[in-house]
Design a protein around this motif. Sequence first.
Motif, PDB file in Angstrom:
ATOM      1  N   VAL A  97       0.781  -1.267  -0.129  1.00 25.07           N
ATOM      2  CA  VAL A  97       0.025  -0.048   0.043  1.00 25.07           C
ATOM      3  C   VAL A  97       1.063   1.329   0.132  1.00 25.07           C
ATOM      4  O   VAL A  97       1.742   1.350   0.684  1.00 25.07           O
ATOM      5  N   HIS A 186      -0.254  -7.653  -4.847  1.00 23.41           N
ATOM      6  CA  HIS A 186      -0.997  -6.599  -5.265  1.00 23.41           C
ATOM      7  C   HIS A 186      -0.352  -5.652  -4.698  1.00 23.41           C
ATOM      8  O   HIS A 186       0.225  -5.466  -3.773  1.00 23.41           O
ATOM      9  N   VAL A 188      -1.347  -1.235  -4.317  1.00 24.46           N
ATOM     10  CA  VAL A 188      -2.354  -0.220  -4.641  1.00 24.46           C
ATOM     11  C   VAL A 188      -1.904   1.307  -3.984  1.00 24.46           C
ATOM     12  O   VAL A 188      -1.136   1.173  -2.984  1.00 24.46           O
ATOM     13  N   THR A 189      -2.005   2.036  -4.543  1.00 23.38           N
ATOM     14  CA  THR A 189      -1.684   3.719  -4.126  1.00 23.38           C
ATOM     15  C   THR A 189      -2.784   4.705  -4.665  1.00 23.38           C
ATOM     16  O   THR A 189      -3.792   4.529  -5.177  1.00 23.38           O
ATOM     17  N   SER A 201       3.744   1.907  -8.357  1.00 23.28           N
ATOM     18  CA  SER A 201       2.862   0.778  -8.085  1.00 23.28           C
ATOM     19  C   SER A 201       2.697  -0.262  -9.416  1.00 23.28           C
ATOM     20  O   SER A 201       2.999  -1.247  -9.629  1.00 23.28           O
ATOM     21  N   TYR A 213      -2.088  -4.515  -9.807  1.00 20.77           N
ATOM     22  CA  TYR A 213      -2.269  -3.056  -8.974  1.00 20.77           C
ATOM     23  C   TYR A 213      -3.407  -2.331  -9.460  1.00 20.77           C
ATOM     24  O   TYR A 213      -3.974  -2.493 -10.533  1.00 20.77           O
ATOM     25  N   SER A 214      -3.709  -1.451  -8.474  1.00 20.92           N
ATOM     26  CA  SER A 214      -5.125  -0.450  -8.492  1.00 20.92           C
ATOM     27  C   SER A 214      -4.627   0.890  -7.912  1.00 20.92           C
ATOM     28  O   SER A 214      -3.404   1.123  -7.160  1.00 20.92           O
ATOM     29  N   ILE A 216      -6.498   4.130  -6.276  1.00 26.14           N
ATOM     30  CA  ILE A 216      -7.704   4.793  -5.489  1.00 26.14           C
ATOM     31  C   ILE A 216      -7.859   6.379  -5.956  1.00 26.14           C
ATOM     32  O   ILE A 216      -6.959   6.990  -5.700  1.00 26.14           O
ATOM     33  N   LEU A 231     -10.120   1.114   0.634  1.00 27.39           N
ATOM     34  CA  LEU A 231      -8.733   0.390   0.603  1.00 27.39           C
ATOM     35  C   LEU A 231      -9.240  -1.154   1.131  1.00 27.39           C
ATOM     36  O   LEU A 231      -8.824  -2.185   0.690  1.00 27.39           O
ATOM     37  N   THR A 234     -10.559  -3.371  -1.527  1.00 27.48           N
ATOM     38  CA  THR A 234      -9.414  -3.692  -2.243  1.00 27.48           C
ATOM     39  C   THR A 234      -8.781  -4.855  -1.754  1.00 27.48           C
ATOM     40  O   THR A 234      -8.590  -6.065  -2.508  1.00 27.48           O
TER      41      THR A 234
END
Length: 246
Positions: A97, A186, A188-189, A201, A213-214, A216, A231, A234
């Motif tokens: 994260v 994974h 995520v940022t 990411s 990756y995703s 937000i 979060l 996810t």
Amino acid sequence: MSRVRVALIHGVGLDGSMWGPLREFLEPEYDVQILELLGHGRREEAAPVGLTLAALTADVAQRLEPDTHVVGFSLGALVAQHLARFRPELVASLVSVGSVCARTAEEHAAVMVRLDAAESDFPATVEASIRRWYPEGSPVPAQLVEATREVLLRNDPQSFLACYRVFATADAEIAPELPRITVPSHAVTGELDPGSTPDMSARLAAAIPGCTYSVIRGARHMMPVERPQELANTLTAFIKEHSHVH
């Protein structure tokens, strides 16, 4: 049947309290473990000068049970990646994260400026972090912003600097090892995170085999505080996909 274990590892200068808003969305479905890094929170031992990512990780590994889903934030993400690489039996899955990854020369120079500033004026560094994480107009309640400030100010400056130096340099150290990570991963940022950018990411996802990756939208660095429900959504979707317990 035992519940799925999830371990949360905070960022530099913070402590386990940063996970409070997110934790509400993970419990009681998951068995949540909050792991505090050396020199932080309720840990009595200061972080020594010359601290390494490997030493931070070894300290965390002593407190982890096998087959735990590990979620690391910022510096905690680098620790989680090191765990996934060198202690994979402990890591059921890895979520990074707000992680830095293989900083460019320009990105490395920027974080070294922040490290130098922390060495010369620690309280000013705290205020700069607050402004970067919670800009004017932030939707985060004032009491949570103040709680973050208080946690940062409680740090022993020398201990903080030892950990910040790891944060500033260890992405280059772990980068060659990322392709050897074999656990489901994974990244995520936040879309608006200036220090742990969506590009980073994407780099992380490209480096770790099979990593997704995703991003937000509209979020900055402190997603666990600023956008805990998104979060959590996810995290839970990813963990359920890679969990042996249903």
